[in-house]
Motif scaffolding. Structure first.
Motif, PDB file in Angstrom:
ATOM      1  N   UNK A   1       0.982  -1.048   0.042  1.00 20.98           N
ATOM      2  CA  UNK A   1       0.143   0.125   0.019  1.00 20.98           C
ATOM      3  C   UNK A   1       0.938   1.367   0.214  1.00 20.98           C
ATOM      4  N   UNK A   2       0.507   2.243  -0.484  1.00 21.81           N
ATOM      5  CA  UNK A   2       0.976   3.654  -0.432  1.00 21.81           C
ATOM      6  C   UNK A   2       0.029   4.726   0.160  1.00 21.81           C
ATOM      7  N   UNK A   3       0.649   5.320   1.276  1.00 20.69           N
ATOM      8  CA  UNK A   3       0.160   6.528   1.849  1.00 20.69           C
ATOM      9  C   UNK A   3       0.813   7.586   1.643  1.00 20.69           C
ATOM     10  N   UNK A   4       0.010   8.695   1.984  1.00 21.48           N
ATOM     11  CA  UNK A   4       0.630  10.083   2.117  1.00 21.48           C
ATOM     12  C   UNK A   4       0.455  10.761   3.351  1.00 21.48           C
ATOM     13  N   UNK A   5       1.429  11.277   4.040  1.00 15.81           N
ATOM     14  CA  UNK A   5       1.197  12.034   5.283  1.00 15.81           C
ATOM     15  C   UNK A   5       2.059  13.305   5.286  1.00 15.81           C
ATOM     16  N   UNK A   6       1.463  14.296   5.989  1.00 19.86           N
ATOM     17  CA  UNK A   6       2.060  15.426   6.198  1.00 19.86           C
ATOM     18  C   UNK A   6       2.865  15.408   7.543  1.00 19.86           C
ATOM     19  N   UNK A   7       4.148  15.849   7.520  1.00 20.11           N
ATOM     20  CA  UNK A   7       4.700  15.983   8.561  1.00 20.11           C
ATOM     21  C   UNK A   7       6.188  16.733   8.429  1.00 20.11           C
ATOM     22  N   UNK A   8       6.844  16.987   9.652  1.00 20.04           N
ATOM     23  CA  UNK A   8       8.293  17.549   9.388  1.00 20.04           C
ATOM     24  C   UNK A   8       9.296  16.680   9.151  1.00 20.04           C
ATOM     25  N   UNK A   9       9.229  15.332   9.159  1.00 23.20           N
ATOM     26  CA  UNK A   9      10.307  14.417   9.075  1.00 23.20           C
ATOM     27  C   UNK A   9       9.674  13.102   8.792  1.00 23.20           C
ATOM     28  N   UNK A  10      10.557  12.303   8.095  1.00 20.84           N
ATOM     29  CA  UNK A  10       9.876  10.978   7.823  1.00 20.84           C
ATOM     30  C   UNK A  10       9.547  10.228   8.737  1.00 20.84           C
ATOM     31  N   UNK A  11      10.185  10.212   9.801  1.00 18.38           N
ATOM     32  CA  UNK A  11       9.958   9.484  11.171  1.00 18.38           C
ATOM     33  C   UNK A  11       8.428   9.815  11.621  1.00 18.38           C
ATOM     34  N   UNK A  12       8.410  11.230  11.581  1.00 15.17           N
ATOM     35  CA  UNK A  12       6.999  11.722  11.909  1.00 15.17           C
ATOM     36  C   UNK A  12       6.091  11.472  11.115  1.00 15.17           C
ATOM     37  N   UNK A  13       6.061  11.344   9.814  1.00 12.96           N
ATOM     38  CA  UNK A  13       5.069  10.856   8.842  1.00 12.96           C
ATOM     39  C   UNK A  13       4.708   9.207   9.324  1.00 12.96           C
ATOM     40  N   UNK A  14       5.875   8.515   9.409  1.00 14.50           N
ATOM     41  CA  UNK A  14       5.548   6.976   9.744  1.00 14.50           C
ATOM     42  C   UNK A  14       4.745   7.130  10.974  1.00 14.50           C
TER      43      UNK A  14
END
Length: 98
Positions: free
Chosen positions: A51-64
């Protein structure tokens, strides 16, 4: 480290009790490059039953972490987390958009 919020693309596989992270990267800001990247990723992910997901965050870790919070709520499993087989190297913060 930037404090600017940006969009991240997260790919992996939901196992029902956890998430296997394959990759996470900043989404391209150019709309055409973004659409091309999502189309390419979509085909690859579909072929691999992911699956592919889109997230808004300041870092990759925050997005995950945001994705995991959402999946935790959806599944009702309080300890829903990244699988041990996840690609944690993908959480490197200095990656460029694809």
């Amino acid at each position: 480290m930037s404090t600017e919020t940006r969009e991240f693309i997260i790919v992996g596989q939901d196992t029902g009790v956890g998430f296997i992270l394959w990759d996470v990267m900043p989404a391209p800001t150019d709309p055409i490059k973004r659409a091309m990247a999502l189309e390419e990723i979509g085909v690859d992910v579909h072929d691999a039953f992911g699956s592919c997901h889109m997230e808004w965050a300041t870092t990759a870790t925050g997005a995950v972490n945001q994705l995991l919070t959402d999946l935790r709520k959806q599944s009702g499993i309080d300890d829903y987390a990244l699988s041990e087989t996840s690609n944690r190297d993908a959480l490197t913060e200095d990656r460029e958009p694809r």
